[in-house]
Design a protein around this motif. Structure first.
Motif, PDB file in Angstrom:
ATOM      1  N   ALA A 137       0.835  -1.215   0.000  1.00 16.40           N
ATOM      2  CA  ALA A 137       0.000   0.000   0.000  1.00 16.40           C
ATOM      3  C   ALA A 137       0.865   1.257   0.000  1.00 16.40           C
ATOM      4  O   ALA A 137       0.586   2.220  -0.733  1.00 16.40           O
ATOM      5  N   ILE A 138       1.923   1.261   0.800  1.00 16.74           N
ATOM      6  CA  ILE A 138       2.808   2.436   0.851  1.00 16.74           C
ATOM      7  C   ILE A 138       3.547   2.580  -0.483  1.00 16.74           C
ATOM      8  O   ILE A 138       3.712   3.688  -1.004  1.00 16.74           O
ATOM      9  N   ALA A 140       2.516   1.769  -3.427  1.00 23.15           N
ATOM     10  CA  ALA A 140       1.584   2.329  -4.421  1.00 23.15           C
ATOM     11  C   ALA A 140       1.494   3.847  -4.259  1.00 23.15           C
ATOM     12  O   ALA A 140       1.504   4.589  -5.246  1.00 23.15           O
ATOM     13  N   LEU A 141       1.415   4.315  -3.020  1.00 21.43           N
ATOM     14  CA  LEU A 141       1.359   5.764  -2.775  1.00 21.43           C
ATOM     15  C   LEU A 141       2.643   6.441  -3.250  1.00 21.43           C
ATOM     16  O   LEU A 141       2.601   7.493  -3.892  1.00 21.43           O
ATOM     17  N   ARG A 143       4.734   5.344  -5.548  1.00 19.12           N
ATOM     18  CA  ARG A 143       4.833   5.254  -7.003  1.00 19.12           C
ATOM     19  C   ARG A 143       3.992   6.346  -7.654  1.00 19.12           C
ATOM     20  O   ARG A 143       4.352   6.902  -8.689  1.00 19.12           O
ATOM     21  N   LEU A 144       2.859   6.650  -7.057  1.00 17.03           N
ATOM     22  CA  LEU A 144       1.979   7.676  -7.623  1.00 17.03           C
ATOM     23  C   LEU A 144       2.298   9.051  -7.055  1.00 17.03           C
ATOM     24  O   LEU A 144       1.585  10.016  -7.317  1.00 17.03           O
ATOM     25  N   ASP A 145       3.363   9.120  -6.250  1.00 14.78           N
ATOM     26  CA  ASP A 145       3.860  10.399  -5.779  1.00 14.78           C
ATOM     27  C   ASP A 145       2.870  11.104  -4.844  1.00 14.78           C
ATOM     28  O   ASP A 145       2.764  12.332  -4.857  1.00 14.78           O
TER      29      ASP A 145
ATOM     30  N   ARG B  48      -2.472   9.947 -12.824  1.00 18.35           N
ATOM     31  CA  ARG B  48      -2.187   9.515 -11.463  1.00 18.35           C
ATOM     32  C   ARG B  48      -3.466   9.011 -10.781  1.00 18.35           C
ATOM     33  O   ARG B  48      -3.479   7.962 -10.144  1.00 18.35           O
ATOM     34  N   PRO B 193      -6.122   0.165   2.003  1.00 20.53           N
ATOM     35  CA  PRO B 193      -5.259  -0.955   2.416  1.00 20.53           C
ATOM     36  C   PRO B 193      -4.250  -0.572   3.498  1.00 20.53           C
ATOM     37  O   PRO B 193      -3.854  -1.430   4.294  1.00 20.53           O
ATOM     38  N   VAL B 194      -3.851   0.709   3.548  1.00 24.66           N
ATOM     39  CA  VAL B 194      -2.973   1.155   4.648  1.00 24.66           C
ATOM     40  C   VAL B 194      -3.698   0.941   5.971  1.00 24.66           C
ATOM     41  O   VAL B 194      -3.161   0.349   6.915  1.00 24.66           O
TER      42      VAL B 194
END
Lengths: 215, 215
Positions: A137-138, A140-141, A143-145, B48, B193-194
């Motif tokens: 989950a982190i 993904a965040l 990667r999408l900045d 994004r 999910p976090v």
């Protein structure tokens, strides 16, 4: 009780109970004649867990079987049965170890647990599916900045710690260790949509407070 | 920028970007020649959001299109764009209105919002998918005979309210209302999910505290 009564008391059809028995999601009844078996309160309770997993959590039968096997494993103490049963639940996609964002996310997640002083989790982190879910989950965040550093994660984790106290208080309302393990697994699954829907409702409320025309 | 640069800067392949353009998940580029179009920062930002919805949230393309349409709808103010975009996200199965447990759950959920003094939500509750999701979740707990009354739900809702403050603080870090709406939707999806993984880790920590051999 006979199958018909188990069906009536649980609200699960006899065909479905037979299917669960075949799939080893329920322990076999005590055979009384060649064609009849006797079921008890434990079957009724187990059916409740299986329905929570399959009908509400939409967990695959093979996964539910692993969860039930962990719940039933008398060779382990309550804590490890509980841990193994919850770990057997689905946790979404595993971290993509080839992605650079995963390495960053793993460091962030480890630092988060350290800051929270969650000793238990830090020890088992590498083998814990819930930790893997957090890393995914982190990542993904990242990667999408989108911001996902400690100042953003810590308040989330502190709320989660308070939710866990509420959850475990509820688990301890159940009488026996066996019932507590079953309840802990079922409530982990059943309260997830409660939590997610309440977060969305709370966000709508908070958005209205900040952006609403009468604010 | 040209398509190739949009692809490079976003990390999304040109084939996938073309697919998103065809599916109206991205606004068309500004046509400069018969075969070339020009894209800008808005396309980068929208990509994004679309990746958050589709790649991370695993939301169907048609649902993502509804979310994007709500985000883009300039005829509405920020608050209603945000509300409609979040409502377009998947919310799981709708309440089964034929089940007696649904009527009980609806009363419980309504009473919960009243006790929290969430005015906004009480007004829109009947048409809100998040409220429907809550009713479905409470009904499942009722049906399986797990405790899910106000004393259990109130602490959850209070934690959710605090999470929403964290969420909206993060949203307000974004500069323009358009960016804020996009971020609010993306973060709703990306932080789920976090939250769920942190709850499971916190439960393991709390279980260890209560049931561990060294406690």
């Amino acid at each position: 009780m006979r199958l018909a009564e188990l069906s009536e008391r649980s609200g699960v059809s006899t065909a479905t109970i037979k299917y669960y028995l075949r799939e080893r999601l329920l322990p076999p009844g005590r055979r009384v004649t060649a064609t009849q078996a006797e079921y008890d309160e434990e079957h009724l309770r187990r059916l409740r867990l299986v329905r929570a997993l399959i009908q509400v959590g939409r967990i695959p039968v093979s996964t539910a079987r692993d969860v039930v096997a962990a719940v039933e494993d008398d060779s382990r103490d309550q804590l490890s049965r509980l841990g193994i049963a919850v770990e057997a639940l689905p946790h979404g996609p595993e971290p993509d170890e080839s992605a650079p964002s995963t390495a960053v996310a793993r460091r962030t997640a480890t630092e988060l647990l350290r800051r929270l002083d969650w000793h238990f989790n830090l020890e088992i982190a590498d083998s814990s599916p819930a930790f893997g879910m957090l890393v995914t989950a982190i990542a993904a965040l990242h990667r999408l900045d989108y911001a996902c550093d400690l100042p953003h994660l810590l308040p989330y984790a502190r709320q989660a710690a308070q939710l866990a106290v509420v959850d475990l208080d509820l688990v301890e309302e159940f009488g026996t260790p066996a019932e507590q393990v079953e309840a802990a697994v079922a409530l982990t699954v059943l309260y997830e949509p409660v939590l997610l829907s309440l977060r969305r409702l709370a966000e709508a409320e908070e958005s209205n407070r900040r952006f609403g025309s009468d604010s």
